[in-house]
Design a protein around this motif. Structure first.
Motif, PDB file in Angstrom:
ATOM      1  N   TYR A   8       0.824  -1.212   0.000  1.00 42.82           N
ATOM      2  CA  TYR A   8       0.000   0.000   0.000  1.00 42.82           C
ATOM      3  C   TYR A   8       0.858   1.262   0.000  1.00 42.82           C
ATOM      4  CZ  TYR A   8      -3.854  -3.120   1.034  1.00 42.82           C
ATOM      5  OH  TYR A   8      -4.784  -4.130   0.957  1.00 42.82           O
ATOM      6  N   GLY A  80      -3.164  -0.140   5.023  1.00 40.97           N
ATOM      7  CA  GLY A  80      -4.277  -0.745   4.323  1.00 40.97           C
ATOM      8  C   GLY A  80      -4.385  -2.228   4.586  1.00 40.97           C
ATOM      9  N   LEU A  84      -7.992  -2.023   0.503  1.00 41.15           N
ATOM     10  CA  LEU A  84      -8.284  -0.617   0.754  1.00 41.15           C
ATOM     11  C   LEU A  84      -7.083   0.017   1.458  1.00 41.15           C
ATOM     12  CD1 LEU A  84     -10.557   1.553   0.553  1.00 41.15           C
ATOM     13  CD2 LEU A  84     -11.050   1.026   2.939  1.00 41.15           C
ATOM     14  N   GLY A  85      -6.549   1.101   0.871  1.00 43.12           N
ATOM     15  CA  GLY A  85      -5.385   1.760   1.442  1.00 43.12           C
ATOM     16  C   GLY A  85      -5.639   3.240   1.643  1.00 43.12           C
ATOM     17  N   VAL A 105      -7.564   7.782  -0.445  1.00 48.36           N
ATOM     18  CA  VAL A 105      -8.096   6.466  -0.112  1.00 48.36           C
ATOM     19  C   VAL A 105      -8.222   5.714  -1.425  1.00 48.36           C
ATOM     20  CG1 VAL A 105     -10.033   5.195   0.888  1.00 48.36           C
ATOM     21  CG2 VAL A 105      -9.362   7.417   1.852  1.00 48.36           C
TER      22      VAL A 105
END
Length: 125
Positions: A8, A80, A84-85, A105
């Motif tokens: 991430y 993340g 999702l990071g 995001v």
């Protein structure tokens, strides 16, 4: 389905440094090709843009609008999990006061950014 998590920090810092701080359009396009899926979507507070070329154009316009010393700087490592990071950042003239802070995001698919939300923090009073 792979249980391997993408890097991430590498991806989101790469987006900040190699896309949104890159003034050379050709280098920016190469970075976008590497970091983003074929048809990415970026959600800004007042706009939604689709496609690599549109994201590159927005980055170039921001840099042109804010002047030659304007830079985005990570405010810590990206974190993340499960695709999702988040990367917190600050921006302003290099060596000058911070003009804006926010977070990127990203939804990652197959190790690339598929969707990016640009979240701006309210101005300090």
């Amino acid at each position: 389905m792979s249980t391997h998590e993408p890097d991430y920090d590498h991806l989101l810092r790469g987006n900040l440094e190699r896309v949104f701080n890159e003034r050379d359009a050709d280098r920016r396009a190469r970075a976008i090709d590497e970091l983003f899926v074929t048809d990415p979507v970026m959600h800004e507070p007042d706009n939604v843009v689709t496609g690599r070329a549109a994201i590159s154009a927005i980055a170039g316009q921001l840099l042109e609008q804010f002047g030659p010393s304007f830079r985005f700087t990570p405010a810590g490592p990206a974190v993340g999990h499960h695709g999702l990071g988040v990367l917190r950042w600050e921006a302003g003239p290099e060596g000058g006061p911070v003009a804006v802070t926010g977070s990127d995001v990203a939804q990652l698919v197959d190790g690339r950014i598929a969707r990016l939300w640009v979240l701006l923090n309210p101005p300090s009073v």
